[in-house]
Scaffold this active site. Structure first.
Site, PDB file in Angstrom:
ATOM      1  N   HIS A 162      24.512  35.597  58.832  1.00  0.00           N
ATOM      2  CA  HIS A 162      23.801  35.070  57.664  1.00  0.00           C
ATOM      3  C   HIS A 162      24.559  33.903  57.045  1.00  0.00           C
ATOM      4  O   HIS A 162      25.748  33.699  57.298  1.00  0.00           O
ATOM      5  CB  HIS A 162      23.604  36.162  56.597  1.00  0.00           C
ATOM      6  CG  HIS A 162      24.887  36.669  56.001  1.00  0.00           C
ATOM      7  ND1 HIS A 162      25.762  37.472  56.696  1.00  0.00           N
ATOM      8  CD2 HIS A 162      25.439  36.469  54.781  1.00  0.00           C
ATOM      9  CE1 HIS A 162      26.800  37.764  55.938  1.00  0.00           C
ATOM     10  NE2 HIS A 162      26.640  37.155  54.760  1.00  0.00           N
ATOM     11  N   ASP A 195      25.310  32.832  53.083  1.00  0.00           N
ATOM     12  CA  ASP A 195      25.284  33.642  51.862  1.00  0.00           C
ATOM     13  C   ASP A 195      24.124  33.295  50.927  1.00  0.00           C
ATOM     14  O   ASP A 195      23.860  32.119  50.656  1.00  0.00           O
ATOM     15  CB  ASP A 195      26.621  33.508  51.114  1.00  0.00           C
ATOM     16  CG  ASP A 195      27.698  34.335  51.818  1.00  0.00           C
ATOM     17  OD1 ASP A 195      27.366  35.414  52.340  1.00  0.00           O
ATOM     18  OD2 ASP A 195      28.854  33.881  51.854  1.00  0.00           O
ATOM     19  N   HIS A 210      27.955  33.483  59.147  1.00  0.00           N
ATOM     20  CA  HIS A 210      29.091  34.357  59.411  1.00  0.00           C
ATOM     21  C   HIS A 210      28.610  35.804  59.555  1.00  0.00           C
ATOM     22  O   HIS A 210      27.470  36.126  59.189  1.00  0.00           O
ATOM     23  CB  HIS A 210      30.154  34.239  58.323  1.00  0.00           C
ATOM     24  CG  HIS A 210      29.662  34.596  56.961  1.00  0.00           C
ATOM     25  ND1 HIS A 210      28.869  33.754  56.214  1.00  0.00           N
ATOM     26  CD2 HIS A 210      29.825  35.712  56.212  1.00  0.00           C
ATOM     27  CE1 HIS A 210      28.567  34.329  55.074  1.00  0.00           C
ATOM     28  NE2 HIS A 210      29.128  35.529  55.041  1.00  0.00           N
ATOM     29  N   ARG A 262      36.157  38.273  46.870  1.00  0.00           N
ATOM     30  CA  ARG A 262      35.194  37.237  47.275  1.00  0.00           C
ATOM     31  C   ARG A 262      34.777  36.383  46.082  1.00  0.00           C
ATOM     32  O   ARG A 262      34.459  36.925  45.010  1.00  0.00           O
ATOM     33  CB  ARG A 262      33.971  37.946  47.859  1.00  0.00           C
ATOM     34  CG  ARG A 262      32.886  37.097  48.440  1.00  0.00           C
ATOM     35  CD  ARG A 262      31.857  38.073  49.019  1.00  0.00           C
ATOM     36  NE  ARG A 262      30.788  37.435  49.740  1.00  0.00           N
ATOM     37  CZ  ARG A 262      29.670  37.001  49.162  1.00  0.00           C
ATOM     38  NH1 ARG A 262      29.507  37.101  47.862  1.00  0.00           N
ATOM     39  NH2 ARG A 262      28.706  36.470  49.899  1.00  0.00           N
TER      40      ARG A 262
HETATM   41  C1  SIN Z   1      30.456  38.290  53.463  1.00  0.00           C
HETATM   42  O1  SIN Z   1      29.426  38.284  54.138  1.00  0.00           O
HETATM   43  O2  SIN Z   1      30.582  37.545  52.492  1.00  0.00           O
HETATM   44  C2  SIN Z   1      31.603  39.234  53.811  1.00  0.00           C
HETATM   45  C3  SIN Z   1      32.309  38.808  55.046  1.00  0.00           C
HETATM   46  C4  SIN Z   1      33.441  39.752  55.418  1.00  0.00           C
HETATM   47  O3  SIN Z   1      33.704  40.717  54.699  1.00  0.00           O
HETATM   48  O4  SIN Z   1      34.078  39.522  56.439  1.00  0.00           O
END
Ligand code: SIN
Length: 284
Positions: free
Chosen positions: A103, A105, A260, A275
């Site tokens: 995806h 974000d 990602h 995050r």
């Molecule tokens: C995310 O999708 O922001 C998390 C990615 C992760 O935890 O590696």
């Protein structure tokens, strides 16, 4: 020819995307001339990786602010004393995996975040890597005919496929306190399926796999074959890099040209990340 770097060392990770940066200590203020080089490396390589950055949430926030105004995430409570930082925690007995699918974000927002910065606090002994896919490369590899077909075409994006009543985030067992704001779940926005990066001018495929529902002015059934093709194409191995986390590693990715995927292969172990997202523009 690419401009050389004077203050930082930039180590590209593979032929697809991502670079590790050396010569930067994020526990100290970053000088403007160093920031200019970090920003340039980010635009050139789409994802930056830093190692051994034992910093506080406030220092992470200070560094993230160099990239723009900070954003909020609608579905998780942030740290009580640092509202810009969202904790992403997977406990050993927890099957739910945040971000466990390709995806970009919150692409279901009218102005999705341009960047996400993730810092590892606690990582599994094995597993828990994150995959990244270069969406410039994915677009550039399409045939001229497909590029023509996608030119000017928009698609409908929604959070409901993952956060809605039958979506993965509702069904999975998870101790993470996921909020459920109905407006964010039900909102539908349309974005170009090929977006032009506002800083580099390059075109990137914009198919955030769990969020894209259908092409605008077309039914789901009509859209599905082409969307399925594009979603598979976007994450072909040759466009990807796999990052192995260590405590105090940081990744900063550009959601305008990268997808990602957080791997869920570490049952029985704990993983804790902090995050931060950085506000973006309306995709064009
Ligand atoms: C995310 O999708 O922001 C998390 C990615 C992760 O935890 O590696």
């Amino acid at each position: 020819m690419n401009q050389p770097y004077r203050y930082i060392e930039v180590h590209p990770q593979n032929g697809a995307l991502g670079c590790e940066l050396f010569g930067v200590n994020l526990a100290e203020p970053v000088r403007d001339e160093v920031m200019e080089e970090i920003h340039r490396a980010w635009l050139d390589h789409q994802v930056l990786f830093f190692r051994d950055q034992n910093i506080t949430p406030a220092q992470q926030v200070d560094f993230a602010r160099h990239f723009g105004e900070l954003d909020t995430y609608p579905f998780i409570e942030p740290l009580p004393d640092q509202p810009e930082v969202v904790p992403i925690i997977k406990e050993p007995d927890n099957r739910f995996n945040f971000g466990g699918g390709w995806h970009s974000d919150t692409s279901y927002m009218p102005k999705p975040p341009k960047a996400t910065m993730l810092r590892a606090l606690e990582v599994p002994r094995r597993g828990g890597d994150t995959l990244f896919a270069n969406q410039y490369a994915a677009y550039e590899a399409l045939s001229p005919g497909m590029k023509d077909m996608l030119a000017g075409r928009r698609a409908v994006f929604t959070a409901s496929q993952v956060h809605g009543s039958s979506g993965y985030y509702r069904k999975a067992d998870h101790p993470m306190d996921m909020k459920k704001p109905q407006d964010a779940v039900e909102r539908r926005v349309d974005h170009p399926i090929v977006r032009t990066h506002p800083e580099t001018g390059r075109r990137a495929l914009y198919v955030s796999v769990p969020h894209v529902e259908r092409f605008r002015q077309m039914s789901r059934e009509e859209s599905r074959p082409v969307l399925e093709y594009l979603c598979g194409h976007a994450v072909k191995p040759e466009f990807t890099f796999r990052f192995h986390w260590r405590p105090h590693s940081i990744a900063l990715w550009d959601n305008r040209c990268v997808q990602h995927y957080a791997l869920n292969d570490y049952a029985g172990q704990r993983r804790v990340m902090h995050r931060i997202t950085i506000k973006g523009d309306m995709p064009r």
